[in-house]
Design a protein around this motif. Structure first.
Motif, PDB file in Angstrom:
ATOM      1  N   LYS A 215      18.828  42.828  -1.780  1.00 58.51           N
ATOM      2  CA  LYS A 215      18.387  44.137  -2.242  1.00 58.51           C
ATOM      3  C   LYS A 215      18.937  45.184  -1.289  1.00 58.51           C
ATOM      4  O   LYS A 215      18.682  45.126  -0.095  1.00 58.51           O
ATOM      5  CB  LYS A 215      16.857  44.223  -2.278  1.00 58.51           C
ATOM      6  CG  LYS A 215      16.322  45.578  -2.717  1.00 58.51           C
ATOM      7  CD  LYS A 215      14.806  45.616  -2.658  1.00 58.51           C
ATOM      8  CE  LYS A 215      14.258  46.975  -3.069  1.00 58.51           C
ATOM      9  NZ  LYS A 215      12.780  47.030  -2.974  1.00 58.51           N
ATOM     10  N   ARG A 216      19.693  46.105  -1.832  1.00 58.70           N
ATOM     11  CA  ARG A 216      20.271  47.135  -0.962  1.00 58.70           C
ATOM     12  C   ARG A 216      19.241  48.219  -0.676  1.00 58.70           C
ATOM     13  O   ARG A 216      18.325  48.480  -1.480  1.00 58.70           O
ATOM     14  CB  ARG A 216      21.508  47.742  -1.611  1.00 58.70           C
ATOM     15  CG  ARG A 216      21.213  48.569  -2.841  1.00 58.70           C
ATOM     16  CD  ARG A 216      22.474  49.150  -3.448  1.00 58.70           C
ATOM     17  NE  ARG A 216      23.388  48.128  -3.932  1.00 58.70           N
ATOM     18  CZ  ARG A 216      24.379  48.373  -4.780  1.00 58.70           C
ATOM     19  NH1 ARG A 216      24.586  49.591  -5.230  1.00 58.70           N
ATOM     20  NH2 ARG A 216      25.166  47.402  -5.188  1.00 58.70           N
ATOM     21  N   TYR A 217      19.406  48.873   0.462  1.00 62.49           N
ATOM     22  CA  TYR A 217      18.520  49.989   0.810  1.00 62.49           C
ATOM     23  C   TYR A 217      18.711  51.149  -0.159  1.00 62.49           C
ATOM     24  O   TYR A 217      17.771  51.863  -0.494  1.00 62.49           O
ATOM     25  CB  TYR A 217      18.801  50.471   2.231  1.00 62.49           C
ATOM     26  CG  TYR A 217      18.135  49.638   3.298  1.00 62.49           C
ATOM     27  CD1 TYR A 217      16.756  49.603   3.429  1.00 62.49           C
ATOM     28  CD2 TYR A 217      18.891  48.899   4.197  1.00 62.49           C
ATOM     29  CE1 TYR A 217      16.137  48.855   4.409  1.00 62.49           C
ATOM     30  CE2 TYR A 217      18.295  48.152   5.188  1.00 62.49           C
ATOM     31  CZ  TYR A 217      16.914  48.126   5.298  1.00 62.49           C
ATOM     32  OH  TYR A 217      16.316  47.379   6.270  1.00 62.49           O
ATOM     33  N   GLY A 218      19.942  51.392  -0.593  1.00 62.49           N
ATOM     34  CA  GLY A 218      20.191  52.454  -1.567  1.00 62.49           C
ATOM     35  C   GLY A 218      20.803  53.710  -0.990  1.00 62.49           C
ATOM     36  O   GLY A 218      20.736  54.776  -1.607  1.00 62.49           O
ATOM     37  N   TYR A 219      21.445  53.617   0.177  1.00 61.32           N
ATOM     38  CA  TYR A 219      22.025  54.822   0.786  1.00 61.32           C
ATOM     39  C   TYR A 219      23.270  55.291   0.039  1.00 61.32           C
ATOM     40  O   TYR A 219      23.526  56.501  -0.041  1.00 61.32           O
ATOM     41  CB  TYR A 219      22.340  54.556   2.260  1.00 61.32           C
ATOM     42  CG  TYR A 219      21.099  54.232   3.052  1.00 61.32           C
ATOM     43  CD1 TYR A 219      20.086  55.175   3.189  1.00 61.32           C
ATOM     44  CD2 TYR A 219      20.915  52.985   3.624  1.00 61.32           C
ATOM     45  CE1 TYR A 219      18.925  54.882   3.879  1.00 61.32           C
ATOM     46  CE2 TYR A 219      19.764  52.683   4.327  1.00 61.32           C
ATOM     47  CZ  TYR A 219      18.766  53.626   4.441  1.00 61.32           C
ATOM     48  OH  TYR A 219      17.613  53.333   5.118  1.00 61.32           O
TER      49      TYR A 219
END
Length: 530
Positions: A215-219
């Motif tokens: 799961k990526r952090y979303g930056y």
């Protein structure tokens, strides 16, 4: 009793009267000068009795660690440059503390950073530990106990071999493809300039979290550090690099049992890791694909295979170190490579020609197997790491107490118990190893010249032996294969797809050169190549 009271009162009145008129200035002066004099005498005696006094260095560094604390806190932006200049002035042995020597002897690298476990880390690493449920927990990086380090490393070391890293290459492909999509949509299609440092950081953190718990952090999606985690992580390491020079300060700042003063807390990173772990263990992790394991799954398996060594707290340390170390190591290395290529057009052109001559689809992510056999690309990566290593501070070790000490090439002996070490930034520019042009970016130094095959092997082996970019010995970076696979793939993929240039090529980039060699600006312009 009354007479005693009267005597006491009269005496006190007399004392006050005397103090006000005559004695107060003298007593005040004595109260100030006496401690200062005692301190001066103590410092002087300590200096003369210290066996390290024969080694040169800044005057203040011979008395107190405040010298290096100040340079790692206030003047951190050029700490590595300062140490390099002092070595140029004083020679290969530099005293940076009352009991600490910074050495520039590449031939001693395998002696100090050995695998026998006798050269222990100093207390400078202690403050990188963390507090969980009121207890101090040591990570693979922070622990100084060699036995404990071997214990917590054993259950997971197999997951960081090159073969294991290549097994998670599909995770990398997804994030690299998404990185390209963001560059295309946000900047390339609109012909806009952008700071490549920032976007490599967003990519590195998203990739680290994707590899760790799917799961990526979303930056990259947000286009900025939306929850300040990157900023807080940077401040945390700024605290580490300064307080590590006077380690006992950490007991009053971060590990204070009454009130925690600092550094900023990585609560968000811990929260996401803890929530992901809880969801995975309970079978409610919607992001996880069992056919494509991630590092969190590996760490959970290590608890099952080594229940006597691994518990949930240890798993949390694995997760946090995996994210922090992977993001910074990969990000800084990529930033350096692209900077030096764009700064040196001839090297950039040669690298482009080598990569583009392979005939790869410019819309695809290059595999590690494809990129790894390119000789000039390898030379560029090695030279960039030499010129700009991830770390810019002395990696300290204690001279073992069960021997005569450390015998230096000049014949002098450093006594047991002394903290010694080498700075990757300094050693990487040693002219006896890399030549008189060691301060220049020159990938060709890693290629075969006119000296013949045997001479070439000896030269490159000598240069490789002076590489301290990932540490050395038993404490060498566990994730070095992971970082290099990512670097090869990203560099080859982006060069295969884009023509890239610096917006202001005549300007030098800004870098904070201390524990981490953090670039600040890399204003760039990308175009999809014809």
């Amino acid at each position: 009793m009354i007479s005693v009271t009267r005597l006491t009162n009269n005496t006190w009145s007399h004392i006050q009267h005397g103090l006000d008129r005559e004695s107060l200035p003298k007593i005040t002066t004595t109260a100030i000068l006496a401690p200062l004099g005692t301190l001066l005498v103590w410092f002087t005696i300590s200096w003369f009795l210290n066996p390290l006094r024969k080694y040169p260095g800044p005057f203040l560094a011979g008395f107190t660690n405040l010298w290096r604390f100040t340079h790692c806190f206030i003047f951190a932006h050029d700490y590595a440059d300062t140490i390099k200049k002092l070595h140029d002035k004083y020679g290969p042995v530099l005293r940076i503390g009352p009991n600490t020597l910074d050495l520039d002897y590449p031939e001693l690298l395998k002696t100090i950073y050995t695998t026998d476990g006798k050269w222990l880390k100093t207390e400078m690493y202690d403050n990188n530990s963390t507090i969980m449920d009121g207890q101090q927990v040591w990570t693979i990086f922070s622990t100084r106990d060699q036995v404990y380090h071997a214990r917590i490393k054993r259950p997971v070391v197999k997951y960081f071999t090159l073969g294991s890293v290549l097994a998670i290459e599909p995770h990398m492909n997804i994030e690299i493809a998404d990185f390209i999509k963001h560059l295309d949509n946000r900047f390339v299609s609109a012909n806009k300039n952008f700071n490549l440092v920032d976007w490599i950081n967003y990519f590195a953190w998203d990739q680290a979290s994707s590899l760790t718990f799917s799961k990526r952090y979303g930056y990259m999606d947000a286009g900025h550090d939306f929850d300040s985690t990157l900023l807080i992580a940077e401040k945390t390491f700024h605290y580490f690099q300064a307080v590590s020079q006077i380690p006992w300060l950490d007991s009053f700042l971060d590990k204070n049992p009454l009130i925690r003063i600092g550094p900023p807390n990585l609560q968000n990173a811990f929260r996401i890791a803890a929530e992901a772990l809880a969801a995975r263990v309970s079978g409610q992790d919607e992001n996880y694909d069992p056919s494509q394991p991630d590092y969190m799954q590996h760490f959970i398996e290590s608890k099952e295979t080594h229940p006597e060594l691994v518990d949930d707290k240890i798993i949390m340390t694995y997760l946090i170190v995996n994210i922090l170390a992977a993001a910074d190591t990969t990000g800084i290395t990529l930033q350096a490579i692209f900077y030096y290529l764009m700064k040196h057009p001839s090297a950039q052109k040669r690298c482009e020609e080598e990569i583009r001559s392979q005939g790869w689809d410019k819309d695809s992510v290059v595999t590690y197997a494809q990129a790894r056999h390119l000789y000039y690309l390898e030379a560029v990566i090695k030279e960039s790491q030499r010129m700009h290593p991830v770390l810019g501070m002395c990696l300290e070790r204690y001279v073992p107490k069960d021997g005569i000490g450390l015998v230096l090439p000049d014949g002098s002996v450093v006594p047991p118990g002394t903290a010694v070490g080498m700075n990757p930034f300094v050693v990487g520019k040693n002219k006896s190893v890399f030549g008189e042009d060691a301060d220049e970016f020159k990938p060709e130094r890693w290629l075969r010249g006119e000296e013949g095959e045997e001479g070439y092997k000896m030269r490159t082996q000598r240069m490789s032996a002076a590489d301290l970019g990932f540490g050395g010995g038993s404490r060498i970076c566990l994730g070095r294969h992971l970082a290099l696979v990512e670097v090869y793939k990203v560099v080859a993929t982006l060069i295969n797809r884009y023509d890239m240039e610096l917006v202001e090529p005549e300007k030098e980039w800004k870098v904070e050169k201390c524990f981490f060699m953090r670039p600040r600006n890399l204003e760039s312009r990308f175009r999809i190549r014809e």
